[in-house]
Design a protein around this motif. Structure first.
Motif, PDB file in Angstrom:
ATOM      1  N   UNK A 243       0.767  -1.243   0.039  1.00 19.37           N
ATOM      2  CA  UNK A 243       0.010   0.099   0.253  1.00 19.37           C
ATOM      3  C   UNK A 243       0.955   1.111   0.062  1.00 19.37           C
ATOM      4  N   UNK A 244       0.656   2.026  -1.111  1.00 16.97           N
ATOM      5  CA  UNK A 244       1.638   3.108  -1.220  1.00 16.97           C
ATOM      6  C   UNK A 244       0.824   4.595  -1.393  1.00 16.97           C
ATOM      7  N   UNK A 245       1.572   5.500  -0.681  1.00 16.38           N
ATOM      8  CA  UNK A 245       0.932   7.035  -0.871  1.00 16.38           C
ATOM      9  C   UNK A 245       2.048   7.808  -1.003  1.00 16.38           C
ATOM     10  N   UNK A 246       1.913   8.757  -2.058  1.00  9.86           N
ATOM     11  CA  UNK A 246       3.213   9.505  -2.440  1.00  9.86           C
ATOM     12  C   UNK A 246       2.433  10.725  -3.002  1.00  9.86           C
ATOM     13  N   UNK A 247       3.143  11.845  -2.747  1.00  6.51           N
ATOM     14  CA  UNK A 247       2.812  13.109  -3.538  1.00  6.51           C
ATOM     15  C   UNK A 247       3.363  13.061  -4.992  1.00  6.51           C
ATOM     16  N   UNK A 248       4.377  12.185  -5.331  1.00  7.43           N
ATOM     17  CA  UNK A 248       5.175  12.148  -6.664  1.00  7.43           C
ATOM     18  C   UNK A 248       4.362  10.723  -7.518  1.00  7.43           C
ATOM     19  N   UNK A 249       5.561   9.799  -7.660  1.00  9.12           N
ATOM     20  CA  UNK A 249       5.087   8.607  -8.305  1.00  9.12           C
ATOM     21  C   UNK A 249       5.096   7.589  -7.293  1.00  9.12           C
ATOM     22  N   UNK A 250       3.925   6.657  -7.342  1.00 13.65           N
ATOM     23  CA  UNK A 250       3.858   5.522  -6.264  1.00 13.65           C
ATOM     24  C   UNK A 250       4.713   4.695  -6.593  1.00 13.65           C
ATOM     25  N   UNK A 251       4.903   4.264  -7.731  1.00 14.23           N
ATOM     26  CA  UNK A 251       5.817   2.998  -8.365  1.00 14.23           C
ATOM     27  C   UNK A 251       6.447   3.606  -9.578  1.00 14.23           C
ATOM     28  N   UNK A 252       7.970   3.650  -9.399  1.00 22.65           N
ATOM     29  CA  UNK A 252       8.808   4.219 -10.599  1.00 22.65           C
ATOM     30  C   UNK A 252       9.982   3.441 -10.858  1.00 22.65           C
ATOM     31  N   UNK A 253      10.352   3.347 -12.252  1.00 24.53           N
ATOM     32  CA  UNK A 253      11.535   2.860 -12.753  1.00 24.53           C
ATOM     33  C   UNK A 253      12.348   3.943 -13.230  1.00 24.53           C
ATOM     34  N   UNK A 254      13.242   4.572 -12.542  1.00 29.10           N
ATOM     35  CA  UNK A 254      13.918   5.762 -13.028  1.00 29.10           C
ATOM     36  C   UNK A 254      14.001   6.566 -11.882  1.00 29.10           C
ATOM     37  N   UNK A 255      14.407   7.812 -11.807  1.00 28.48           N
ATOM     38  CA  UNK A 255      14.960   8.497 -12.979  1.00 28.48           C
ATOM     39  C   UNK A 255      16.201   8.105 -13.598  1.00 28.48           C
ATOM     40  N   UNK A 256      17.154   7.892 -12.602  1.00 25.68           N
ATOM     41  CA  UNK A 256      18.488   7.292 -12.984  1.00 25.68           C
ATOM     42  C   UNK A 256      18.556   5.733 -13.656  1.00 25.68           C
ATOM     43  N   UNK A 257      19.262   5.874 -14.933  1.00 30.85           N
ATOM     44  CA  UNK A 257      18.989   4.558 -15.564  1.00 30.85           C
ATOM     45  C   UNK A 257      20.040   3.954 -16.404  1.00 30.85           C
ATOM     46  N   UNK A 258      21.364   4.325 -15.929  1.00 29.11           N
ATOM     47  CA  UNK A 258      22.467   4.007 -16.595  1.00 29.11           C
ATOM     48  C   UNK A 258      22.601   2.530 -16.703  1.00 29.11           C
ATOM     49  N   UNK A 259      22.247   1.646 -16.056  1.00 28.95           N
ATOM     50  CA  UNK A 259      22.423   0.272 -16.095  1.00 28.95           C
ATOM     51  C   UNK A 259      21.036  -0.123 -16.820  1.00 28.95           C
ATOM     52  N   UNK A 260      19.775   0.252 -16.255  1.00 31.33           N
ATOM     53  CA  UNK A 260      18.483  -0.180 -16.926  1.00 31.33           C
ATOM     54  C   UNK A 260      17.845  -1.206 -15.851  1.00 31.33           C
TER      55      UNK A 260
END
Length: 445
Positions: A243-260
């Motif tokens: 269960x997640x509450x967030x003012x931004x992104x609840x689930x996020x892959x990123x922003x830093x993505x050098x390796x992927x």
């Protein structure tokens, strides 16, 4: 000697060993008094436990003030019911640490309340609380997280790490950062991080073989975040039943993505607005996105499965973005390749009371996102928008955010620079008539 007698003797020996392996911090000088610093007492207990080959360092019921402590291999830090470790509010009590693992955030000394590097078989558990009192640390510069505002928990190059059942509160920046770890398990923890800037709930960075389950998190910044701030890919990760509450992104892959990112499974996530709206350092009161999947610094995002998501609120529920910010993980590095996003499946998503922005799936000219499959999605929002022109600015170098173009030209999904995208059983509902179409596509095959 009977078999029953043998088992009884073995059980008795194990009980004695377990008891002998407990190291109570109060036996090493820690005091139940937040006017006094117990850092040395806690560290002495950890050091004694490690020197003996491992065991359990227990924090008894009470309140203890500490600065930086360093965990070591084969140590179980256990907080009893009613036990609280409070972070000191004085920067002088935090020790600068510098790992020799090269990543975006390890090139200078950083400060954290609990730190470990190159360790194995570490457990943090129990039903107590670790409270960083992060509100005491003011934001002094653009990128001061971990410099003058401490992380609460940071583990680098950990192997066989378990964090279970405890409550984590009030970090100076990110709550917990796991960097280049293998076999990480986070289970049943409670996180409240809503007292300062950069207050993520969980950051998993370049880790392999990870299971996160049963976490309840409330954060001002991103909730569950996967990153790749080094060439090491974030790989083989399962996140479920949170269960997640967030003012931004609840689930996020990123922003830093050098390796992927590769082989990521996310399911059974409930997303809701925070009950505490007294402060907002970033984002929007109802959140920016439910799910954001991003590649902007090179790297590849592939084999990602997101399913069974329910969300209340959130401005732009689904955001998939291939950009080209091209930021390296060390000073002077040049990223010359645009990354890739491919083989993404999103299924069974219900969103109520979303914002009017809409969802987006976007690549770049000559660099499309590929094989994106979205099914059984229902999004409800107020509507009422007039027709909107397709944005002409690609925002190739911009920070990726689901509302980066403002209100989108489609009230459902705006898809641009994409190949082999399928939608099945998509419902877009508006309370008021909305002149935008459900879908707009541009440069899509």
């Amino acid at each position: 000697m009977t078999q029953r007698t043998i088992f009884s003797l073995i059980a008795a020996c194990m009980l004695q060993l377990t008891h002998a392996a407990d190291y109570r911090i109060t036996d090493y000088g820690a005091v139940n008094d937040t006017t006094k610093l117990s850092t040395e007492g806690v560290q002495r207990a950890i050091d004694a436990c490690s020197k003996a080959g491992g065991g359990r360092v227990t924090v008894p019921t009470g309140m203890y003030k500490i600065g930086t402590i360093v965990l070591k291999s084969n140590v179980n830090l256990h907080l009893e019911h009613g036990a609280t470790l409070y972070g000191s509010t004085s920067l002088a009590d935090y020790k600068g640490m510098k790992s020799d693992y090269l990543s975006l955030r390890t090139q200078t000394e950083t400060i954290q309340l609990i730190y470990a590097d190159n360790v194995e078989n570490v457990v943090i558990d129990g039903y107590g609380t670790i409270d960083g009192r992060g509100k005491s640390f003011k934001k002094l510069s653009w990128n001061d997280e971990g410099i003058t505002r401490p992380h609460l928990l940071r583990i680098i190059r950990g192997r066989d790490i378990v964090v279970k059942d405890i409550t984590l509160r009030n970090s100076g920046c990110w709550m917990q950062h796991y960097l280049a770890c293998d076999r990480l398990r986070i289970q049943g923890i409670r996180v409240k991080n809503r007292n300062n800037y950069n207050n993520d709930a969980l950051d998993i960075d370049g880790c392999h073989d990870v299971v996160v389950s049963g976490m309840i998190a409330d954060s001002d910044d991103d909730g569950i975040t996967l990153k790749s701030t080094s060439p090491r890919m974030c790989e083989n990760v399962t996140i479920c039943n949170c269960v997640v509450s967030s003012h931004c992104n609840a689930v996020k892959l990123g922003t830093e993505t050098n390796g992927g990112f590769r082989n990521i499974n996310i399911s059974g996530i409930t997303i809701k607005p925070s009950e505490d709206q007294t402060s907002q350092f970033f984002g929007l009161p109802h959140g920016i996105s439910a799910v954001s999947l991003e590649i902007v610094d090179g790297g590849v995002l592939e084999n990602v499965n997101v399913s069974n998501i329910t969300a209340e609120g959130t401005e732009s529920p689904i955001f998939i973005r291939l950009g080209n910010r091209a930021r390296g993980y060390y000073q002077g590095q040049t990223i010359t390749n645009v990354g890739k996003i491919r083989d993404v499946h999103i299924d069974n998503v219900i969103v109520r009371n979303a914002g009017n922005t809409g969802c987006s799936v976007t690549g770049l000219p000559g660099h499309p996102v590929e094989d994106i499959h979205i099914s059984n999605v229902t999004v409800s929002h107020k509507g009422g928008a007039e027709k909107i022109s397709i944005p002409t600015d690609e925002k190739e170098k911009d920070y990726p955010e689901a509302n980066m173009w403002g209100i989108l030209p489609a009230k459902g999904f705006f898809v641009r620079h994409a190949r082999n995208v399928t939608f099945n059983n998509i419902g877009i509902r508006t309370e008021q008539p909305d002149q935008r179409p459900d879908f707009i596509t541009e440069d899509v095959r």
